[in-house]
Scaffold this active site. Structure first.
Site, PDB file in Angstrom:
ATOM      1  N   HIS B 331       0.815  -1.215   0.000  1.00 46.02           N
ATOM      2  CA  HIS B 331       0.000   0.000   0.000  1.00 46.02           C
ATOM      3  C   HIS B 331       0.848   1.265   0.000  1.00 46.02           C
ATOM      4  CE1 HIS B 331      -3.381  -2.628   0.946  1.00 46.02           C
ATOM      5  NE2 HIS B 331      -4.140  -1.646   0.506  1.00 46.02           N
ATOM      6  N   GLY B 332       1.970   1.238   0.678  1.00 43.41           N
ATOM      7  CA  GLY B 332       2.768   2.451   0.710  1.00 43.41           C
ATOM      8  C   GLY B 332       4.107   2.199   1.363  1.00 43.41           C
TER       9      GLY B 332
END
Lengths: 380, 497
Positions: B331-332
């Site tokens: 996701h990040g």
């Protein structure tokens, strides 16, 4: 779901030999019209209930360029929330009579969106709060006199517009005191640069003649007089239609957010932008000096009608250099010309919870209350 | 190009019109048009990155063919392909994170031994702009080469493969497609279907409503809270935390709906990504309903290759944790995403243990069929998601802890609450709930022989047969969306991943 899917399949594939009858044009037209009418009625009702599409509140005005639509219901959500109507004079105020009743002291407030206060309900705006405070105090002291604080604030108004507004509208209400709520760009928005003449809003602008006299430059209003003419249909849509409000709000949002839309709009309106507007016959202006002259003129107008002017400076909490300069200039002018001068910067900067006085750009309920508190002793 | 932008509202109808104007016998031309349109869509943001996706496409296409041709060396080819794709992802997405983490570690150690010198160090950072959608299309490429390695036939037609990778309705934020599902649609001759068109329009409008009316307006409230944490009271914090969980759902599922709807207008189907995730009674069920294309990808290409759950219980727990930690990192590039993943991993492990315990214990197994059991599970899962949402949204771990603390301290505040009540959200959320209730009620009614069903069928038949009515209904919904839209357009949250 399976039942629906089966039905869809049956309808999608017409049986062999079945002739598909095309609807006559009049029926299609009739259906479209009927469906549109029903949809418009439903949407208008729903938007009215939900307070949507009610942020449209300006109409063209041949003196001021734009003004509030009288009696327009407004639901403001862009910053804070308010949901009430302008009065029949187009003021953000309760209904008022033109004639002043005996024993009443009238205070007129001029200004831009900061005075208009759409970010809070009407009863929380500082003019109403001030009126309530003054009347309560008078009642407690057993005095018979009453106070009326009239709010003429209108978003985006410049000092030039405020002077014209006083002369054409406010003076009729015979105010005893006029409070000019001066904001940072009020003077700068009163003058116009030569390069901006084709694209600037049609409204009154000012300049100083070589002899230092204040002059009005109405060339842009004259060149775009067609835009300021009353249009009954547009006028009705602005007043009554929430759908029209939604369309305008969307166009505004697109012009803020979408570069391609702005380019397309420029391309579509290129003819209007290229219209010939006579260049200014005067050199570039110093907005501070024009602003000072405008205040002088307003002061002369007010005193000649037997009133008194107070210039209230917007709190310069961010330390804007323009406003700092104007604070010095206007305070000197106040001493010289004898009008009242109130600078809100220090009380706002020193307030214990100063963050709570402003929502984003405009005053919160607490901010308006604080303003009224500051203004009250000054009125006395 | 954003799905909620003015440009897309011009781009999509133009593509749809030209696409269907090309006669059906020129199937190839239609696919070529879509490929060109997809590159225009992508390069509209940063033209240079069009070359990146093209280069990745060429290499993965070649890898697919090589996997088929050189069967004896396919393992090496697969490893090379995986390293190549993951290196690209790591370079663009994780280079600065890795550098920053190494720096922090070294800096921390240096501060112990050379405190004077360590103060003058500055964190190194490469000037890299994350290409939009790289996490999504890299996962599609990995799926492709793994599946070809496992025996699926490689795509021979380069244009079809390039379109699979670049297809604009799912290019930036998924759903992560499977090439077998997509390319067979390219082989079939697409036929314009009014049912598909209606469904597509319906999905686009539903997606725009979710994104603009609910997600963006919720975003304003949530941002106010998370940007002024110290000013939040008890109720404010709960509104901000719950609001973020719903914001991300409306934002992402709205995006998916618009993407799926756009694909349907062109006669293509892309997979569903959400299935009422907030009705899940436990976390395992939640991940079967939330971001389905990612969770199935993680299951098929990470969890199962690690051994899945058909291993010792301890190893199965480890597999779950590792899958979720990597899912969090996907996701990040930040530690709070890793912790968010670990939090979900731990939640999944506990959820599984609890389900097993409930099945083994006679008292608990008697309670399980009761609706209270089910709805308690739904509420508990929701609460877990709120907590996980704090880790996802907060910028730092200390900030997340402060917010979690505020959830249990009875502080006064009010900014966020006032902002929520002043916004259009109370009306629009009510409208959305009414819509969901009506839809589920009508779905039920449609299965029964009743007067209501007859009326519903008649109305439906009329609607489907009357183009003017359809146009007016679509326009009306569009007006409602515009009426409730906030002033500023926000990008989709998942674009950053």
């Amino acid at each position: 779901m399976q039942t629906i899917a089966r039905t869809e399949k049956t309808q999608a594939s017409p049986k062999v030999g079945e002739v598909k009858v095309r609807k006559p044009l009049w029926r299609t037209g009739g259906e479209t019209l009927l469906a549109s009418l029903v949809a418009i009625c439903l949407l208008e009702t729903f938007f009215n209930f939900a307070g949507i599409g009610q942020q449209e509140f300006f109409e063209p005005d041949q003196d001021l360029g734009a003004r509030h639509i009288p009696s327009k219901q407004v639901t403001w959500r862009m910053e804070g929330l308010s949901r009430d109507s302008f009065n029949s004079f187009g003021m953000r105020d309760y209904e008022r009579s033109l004639a002043k009743s005996p024993g009443t002291t009238r205070i007129a407030v001029l200004g831009d969106s900061a005075a208009e206060g759409l970010q809070v309900p009407l009863e929380d705006t500082f003019p109403i709060a001030l009126q309530n405070m003054l009347n309560k105090e008078a009642k407690e002291q057993g005095a018979t006199k009453r106070f009326e604080v009239l709010n003429f604030g209108c978003a985006g108004y410049s000092s030039a517009q405020e002077v014209v507004q006083y002369e054409t509208q406010v003076a009729k209400f015979s105010p005893d005191i006029v409070v000019l709520f001066y904001n940072q760009k009020d003077a700068a928005e009163s003058v116009i640069d030569n390069s901006m003449r084709a694209i600037s809003d049609p409204k009154p602008y000012c300049y100083l003649s070589p002899a230092g006299e204040l002059k009005f430059d109405n060339a842009i209003m004259e060149a775009r007089a067609d835009e300021l003419k009353p249009d009954p249909l547009l006028s009705w849509l602005r007043r009554e239609s929430r759908l029209y409000g939604v369309i305008n709000q969307t166009l505004f949002s697109l012009s803020v957010n979408d570069k391609r839309f702005v380019k397309m709009k420029h391309w579509l309106t290129r003819q209007k932008q290229n219209r010939k507007i006579a260049p200014a016959a005067y050199p570039p202006q110093n907005p501070d000096l024009v602003g000072a002259k405008l205040i002088e003129r307003l002061n002369a107008d007010v005193t000649s009608s037997g009133g008194r002017l107070i210039v209230m400076m917007f709190p310069n909490t961010a330390g804007y250099p323009d406003l700092k300069r104007q604070q010095v200039l206007f305070s000197k002018l106040a001493q010289k010309a004898g009008f009242g001068y109130l600078d809100l910067s220090e009380p706002f900067i020193n307030h214990k919870h100063k963050q709570e006085l402003i929502i984003e750009y405009h005053f919160s309920k607490k901010g308006h209350k604080f303003l009224a508190d500051l203004l009250k002793p000054y009125i006395h | 190009m954003l799905f909620n932008s003015f440009t897309y509202m011009l781009f999509l109808p133009a593509v749809v019109l030209i696409y269907w104007a090309i006669p059906g016998r020129y199937r190839g031309s239609r696919a070529t048009l879509l490929l060109v349109a997809s590159y225009i869509f992508y390069m509209n943001w940063k033209p240079a990155y069009g070359l990146l996706i093209f280069a990745l496409t060429v290499i993965n296409y070649a890898l697919g063919l090589a996997l088929e041709k050189f069967a004896a060396r396919k393992k090496q080819i697969l490893i090379a392909g995986l390293i190549f794709n993951l290196s690209c992802l790591c370079f663009f997405k994780y280079a600065n994170f890795i550098l920053g983490s190494i720096f922090s570690g070294v800096h921390g150690l240096s501060a112990l031994f050379m405190p004077d010198q360590a103060d003058n160090w500055t964190s190194p950072a490469l000037k890299i702009i994350l290409p939009l959608g790289i996490s999504f299309f890299t996962f599609e490429f990995i799926h492709y080469i793994v599946d070809v390695y496992r025996g699926s036939a490689a795509v021979r037609n380069f244009r079809d493969f390039a379109l699979f990778a670049a297809f604009f309705p799912s290019q930036i934020a998924g759903p992560i497609k499977r090439f077998q599902d997509f390319t067979h649609q390219l082989v079939e001759k697409p036929v314009f279907s009014s049912a598909n068109f209606r469904e597509g329009m319906f999905l686009i409008l539903q997606g725009l409503f979710k994104k603009i009316v609910l997600g963006d307006n919720m975003g304003y409230v949530v941002n106010t809270g998370f940007n002024h944490i110290s000013r939040m009271g008890f109720v404010d914090t709960w509104i901000a935390v719950a609001g973020f969980t719903f914001q991300i759902f409306f934002d992402f599922s709205g995006y998916t709906d618009i993407g799926r709807g756009s694909a349907l207008l062109l006669g293509y189907k892309v997979p569903e990504n959400f299935n009422w995730p907030f009705l899940a009674a436990n976390l395992t069920e939640f991940w079967r309903r939330w971001h389905i294309s990612l969770s199935t990808w993680l299951r098929d290409y990470l969890f199962i290759p690690l051994g899945g759950s058909r291993v010792s219980p301890a190893r199965a727990r480890f597999n779950t944790m590792l899958t979720m930690v990597l899912g969090g990192l996907w996701h990040g590039a930040a530690w709070h995403y890793v912790i968010w993943g670990a939090f979900h991993g731990a939640g999944l492990v506990l959820s599984k243990e609890w389900t097993d315990l409930a099945a083994r214990t006679p008292f608990l197994s008697r309670l399980r069929p009761h609706p209270v059991w089910h709805w308690s599970g739904v509420a508990f899962t929701m609460l877990f998601l709120f907590m996980a949402g704090i880790l996802f949204r907060a910028n730092t771990i200390p900030q997340a802890l402060t917010i979690a603390h505020k959830l249990i301290i009875l502080d006064s505040g009010g900014d966020v609450t006032t902002m929520f009540l002043n916004s259009t959200l109370p009306v629009s959320l009510t409208l959305y709930l009414l819509y969901l209730a009506a839809r589920s009620w009508l779905d039920k009614a449609a299965r029964q022989e009743s007067l209501l069903n007859c009326a519903y069928s008649a109305a439906r038949n009329y609607f489907e047969g009357s183009l003017p009515t359809q146009v007016v209904v679509y326009a009306s919904v569009a007006f409602i969306i515009l009426g409730f839209a906030p002033l500023h357009v926000s990008p989709f949250i998942y674009f950053q991943f």
